[in-house]
Design a protein around this motif. Structure first.
Motif, PDB file in Angstrom:
ATOM      1  N   TYR A 140      10.590  -3.814 -13.972  1.00  0.00           N
ATOM      2  CA  TYR A 140      10.636  -4.595 -15.208  1.00  0.00           C
ATOM      3  C   TYR A 140      11.754  -4.084 -16.115  1.00  0.00           C
ATOM      4  CZ  TYR A 140       8.810  -7.005 -19.368  1.00  0.00           C
ATOM      5  OH  TYR A 140       8.649  -7.809 -20.463  1.00  0.00           O
ATOM      6  N   ALA A 141      11.881  -2.757 -16.203  1.00  0.00           N
ATOM      7  CA  ALA A 141      12.952  -2.174 -17.008  1.00  0.00           C
ATOM      8  C   ALA A 141      14.315  -2.544 -16.434  1.00  0.00           C
ATOM      9  CB  ALA A 141      12.793  -0.658 -17.062  1.00  0.00           C
ATOM     10  N   GLN A 142      14.432  -2.502 -15.112  1.00  0.00           N
ATOM     11  CA  GLN A 142      15.697  -2.856 -14.470  1.00  0.00           C
ATOM     12  C   GLN A 142      16.053  -4.319 -14.733  1.00  0.00           C
ATOM     13  OE1 GLN A 142      17.378  -1.545 -10.302  1.00  0.00           O
ATOM     14  NE2 GLN A 142      15.933  -3.199  -9.955  1.00  0.00           N
ATOM     15  N   LYS A 143      15.057  -5.195 -14.771  1.00  0.00           N
ATOM     16  CA  LYS A 143      15.301  -6.622 -14.961  1.00  0.00           C
ATOM     17  C   LYS A 143      15.601  -6.970 -16.416  1.00  0.00           C
ATOM     18  CE  LYS A 143      13.182 -11.185 -14.241  1.00  0.00           C
ATOM     19  NZ  LYS A 143      12.031 -11.940 -13.687  1.00  0.00           N
ATOM     20  N   HIS A 144      14.925  -6.317 -17.364  1.00  0.00           N
ATOM     21  CA  HIS A 144      14.989  -6.767 -18.751  1.00  0.00           C
ATOM     22  C   HIS A 144      15.692  -5.806 -19.720  1.00  0.00           C
ATOM     23  CE1 HIS A 144      12.380 -10.225 -18.033  1.00  0.00           C
ATOM     24  NE2 HIS A 144      11.588  -9.444 -17.339  1.00  0.00           N
ATOM     25  N   TYR A 145      15.837  -4.538 -19.379  1.00  0.00           N
ATOM     26  CA  TYR A 145      16.322  -3.562 -20.355  1.00  0.00           C
ATOM     27  C   TYR A 145      17.621  -2.867 -19.974  1.00  0.00           C
ATOM     28  CZ  TYR A 145      11.981  -3.897 -23.013  1.00  0.00           C
ATOM     29  OH  TYR A 145      10.935  -4.351 -23.786  1.00  0.00           O
ATOM     30  N   PHE A 146      18.014  -2.883 -18.694  1.00  0.00           N
ATOM     31  CA  PHE A 146      19.162  -2.086 -18.275  1.00  0.00           C
ATOM     32  C   PHE A 146      20.085  -2.880 -17.357  1.00  0.00           C
ATOM     33  CE2 PHE A 146      15.836   1.007 -19.191  1.00  0.00           C
ATOM     34  CZ  PHE A 146      16.514   1.982 -19.916  1.00  0.00           C
ATOM     35  N   ASP A 147      21.369  -2.539 -17.413  1.00  0.00           N
ATOM     36  CA  ASP A 147      22.306  -2.963 -16.379  1.00  0.00           C
ATOM     37  C   ASP A 147      22.296  -1.953 -15.238  1.00  0.00           C
ATOM     38  OD1 ASP A 147      23.132  -5.195 -17.873  1.00  0.00           O
ATOM     39  OD2 ASP A 147      24.534  -3.951 -19.020  1.00  0.00           O
ATOM     40  N   GLU A 148      22.144  -0.677 -15.593  1.00  0.00           N
ATOM     41  CA  GLU A 148      21.997   0.392 -14.608  1.00  0.00           C
ATOM     42  C   GLU A 148      20.983   1.398 -15.122  1.00  0.00           C
ATOM     43  OE1 GLU A 148      25.459   2.522 -13.500  1.00  0.00           O
ATOM     44  OE2 GLU A 148      26.271   0.936 -12.218  1.00  0.00           O
ATOM     45  N   ILE A 149      20.089   1.850 -14.248  1.00  0.00           N
ATOM     46  CA  ILE A 149      19.161   2.937 -14.572  1.00  0.00           C
ATOM     47  C   ILE A 149      19.695   4.207 -13.924  1.00  0.00           C
ATOM     48  CG2 ILE A 149      16.855   3.864 -14.136  1.00  0.00           C
ATOM     49  CD1 ILE A 149      15.758   1.030 -14.384  1.00  0.00           C
ATOM     50  N   HIS A 150      19.849   5.260 -14.730  1.00  0.00           N
ATOM     51  CA  HIS A 150      20.398   6.519 -14.224  1.00  0.00           C
ATOM     52  C   HIS A 150      19.328   7.571 -13.964  1.00  0.00           C
ATOM     53  CE1 HIS A 150      24.591   5.476 -16.083  1.00  0.00           C
ATOM     54  NE2 HIS A 150      24.320   4.781 -14.996  1.00  0.00           N
ATOM     55  N   SER A 151      18.285   7.616 -14.777  1.00  0.00           N
ATOM     56  CA  SER A 151      17.241   8.625 -14.543  1.00  0.00           C
ATOM     57  C   SER A 151      15.875   8.064 -14.906  1.00  0.00           C
ATOM     58  CB  SER A 151      17.518   9.906 -15.342  1.00  0.00           C
ATOM     59  OG  SER A 151      17.276   9.706 -16.718  1.00  0.00           O
ATOM     60  N   ILE A 152      14.875   8.504 -14.146  1.00  0.00           N
ATOM     61  CA  ILE A 152      13.481   8.115 -14.374  1.00  0.00           C
ATOM     62  C   ILE A 152      12.624   9.367 -14.297  1.00  0.00           C
ATOM     63  CG2 ILE A 152      11.521   6.776 -13.520  1.00  0.00           C
ATOM     64  CD1 ILE A 152      13.552   4.908 -12.153  1.00  0.00           C
ATOM     65  N   ASP A 153      11.782   9.545 -15.301  1.00  0.00           N
ATOM     66  CA  ASP A 153      10.721  10.548 -15.237  1.00  0.00           C
ATOM     67  C   ASP A 153       9.396   9.810 -15.320  1.00  0.00           C
ATOM     68  OD1 ASP A 153      11.994  13.166 -15.082  1.00  0.00           O
ATOM     69  OD2 ASP A 153      12.806  12.702 -17.063  1.00  0.00           O
ATOM     70  N   ILE A 154       8.609   9.882 -14.265  1.00  0.00           N
ATOM     71  CA  ILE A 154       7.277   9.285 -14.248  1.00  0.00           C
ATOM     72  C   ILE A 154       6.298  10.325 -14.774  1.00  0.00           C
ATOM     73  CG2 ILE A 154       5.471   8.282 -12.805  1.00  0.00           C
ATOM     74  CD1 ILE A 154       7.729   7.376 -10.894  1.00  0.00           C
ATOM     75  N   LEU A 155       5.558   9.948 -15.802  1.00  0.00           N
ATOM     76  CA  LEU A 155       4.689  10.887 -16.510  1.00  0.00           C
ATOM     77  C   LEU A 155       3.237  10.455 -16.382  1.00  0.00           C
ATOM     78  CD1 LEU A 155       6.784  11.246 -19.800  1.00  0.00           C
ATOM     79  CD2 LEU A 155       7.042  12.500 -17.643  1.00  0.00           C
TER      80      LEU A 155
END
Length: 394
Positions: free
Chosen positions: A152-167
């Protein structure tokens, strides 16, 4: 339309209740497990809560032949696997032989090793394609909702995602000196294994609990959080474009860690057979019989969980950071479906995944992870089914 659920533990109870609450979508619901009494107990609770009658059956989920026979009798649109992760492959094989859609909440784990990875399940992809059936892997919370959060973040918030921390923060208190919130054998094997995270194209291994960070969780506060390896990292690395780093953190109290280390030091977390009074036993399985049943924690657990994804990347040439998450209250879950939040946050997404399959919104030929599907319909269902989410733009 009908649906077959295999597994009658804490998560299974949640799935059965939520299926019944959406009975217009699912039609006839059948709940099966090795222990028929557990199925009947859940069915009684479901009928009391919702007025819906579900069918119960006994099945050996390790036996493909027994599973095929049951699937052929029930003729479900989809099989929901919330049994043990050791049984993923046998249930997938039975679905393949009967050309039935498949869904689970956790990836396959071999009973004789501490490894959990997707390769054995991904190996079904070609056969499922040729059979014209759909397999949805990891439709729990983490994995599951966290994967959808990233999509969802990739589709609506970013052109590229560089880092993800799953908490993953559980701030619940059950009052026992030591207990696990889901299957003790699976939980303790997961926590005591070596950590691993992905950075700049390679996997970096750590000692168990070697890396700790303090994260400040909305509605909960600051908690010690420890880096673990978790299966959704393996699939997200494949499907999130531009990713440079991904990690997974889970909260643990010092009391929990002290108990776990003591058990490990005296050999109670061993997964190999040992001799005891002339009998062969597996220490971690023996320990499981001594610890409180996770399902029994529901009525006495207070507090909240916070599970989400801290995501950094680029949007229109500018750096961007968001935290997308859900907060769940243990006692609110208990009032609704007689379960604590750990079971609830896993069981509700399993039902949602099945609902999207039955309703034709999610599908395809082959084996898929959650982030490969369009996230919007799933995110809408989360809000409607009891797991509302928020996005903080930081």
């Amino acid at each position: 339309m009908s649906v077959l659920q295999i597994g009658a533990g804490g998560v299974g109870g949640v799935v059965a209740h939520k299926l019944a609450m959406n009975a217009k979508t699912f039609g006839e619901i059948t709940l099966a497990s090795r222990t028929l009494d557990k199925c009947q107990e859940i069915a009684k609770s479901v009928h009391t809560k919702t007025g819906v009658t579900i069918q119960t059956r006994s099945v050996n989920a390790d036996c493909v032949e027994d599973l095929v026979k049951l699937i052929e009798e029930v003729q479900p649109k989809v099989v929901i696997n919330v049994a043990l992760p050791y049984q993923d492959l046998s249930i997938m094989q039975a679905c393949l032989q009967t050309k039935t859609h498949y869904l689970d909440t956790a990836n396959y784990e071999h009973p004789d090793t501490a490894k959990f990875e997707y390769k054995e399940q991904w190996a079904f992809h070609k056969a499922y394609q040729e059979a014209g059936i759909f397999a949805l892997l990891g439709s729990g919370f983490d994995p599951g909702v966290t994967n959808v959060f990233c999509a969802y973040a990739q589709k609506h918030y970013f052109d590229e995602i560089h880092s993800i921390d799953i908490l993953d923060c559980n701030a619940g208190d059950h009052g026992y000196p030591f207990a696990t919130n889901f299957n003790p054998e699976i939980n303790l094997r997961e926590v005591s294994s070596k950590g691993r995270y992905w950075k700049n194209g390679e996997w970096i291994e750590t000692e168990p609990m070697e890396i700790m960070q303090v994260w400040d969780y909305p509605e909960i506060g600051k908690k010690d959080s420890y880096l673990l390896y978790h299966e959704e990292l393996e699939s997200l690395v494949k499907h999130i474009k531009g990713l440079k780093q991904i990690r997974f953190f889970m909260t643990f109290s010092q009391n929990y860690l002290n108990h776990m280390r003591c058990l490990e030091n005296v050999g109670m977390l061993r997964i190999d057979e040992v001799q005891h009074n002339g009998n062969k036993i597996i220490p971690i399985q023996f320990l499981k019989t001594l610890l409180p049943d996770p399902a029994s924690l529901a009525g006495r657990t207070i507090g909240k969980t916070n599970i989400g994804c801290y995501i950094q990347g680029i949007k229109e040439g500018k750096e961007k950071t968001i935290y997308i998450y859900n907060v769940c209250d243990h006692q609110e879950c208990y009032q609704e479906v007689n379960a604590q939040a750990i079971s609830y946050t896993t069981g509700v997404p399993a039902m949602i995944g099945a609902k999207l399959i039955v309703g034709g919104k999610w599908g395809g030929n082959g084996v898929f992870n959650m982030e490969e599907l369009d996230p919007d319909a799933f995110m809408q269902e989360l809000n409607a089914q009891g797991l509302p989410w928020k996005v903080l733009e930081l």
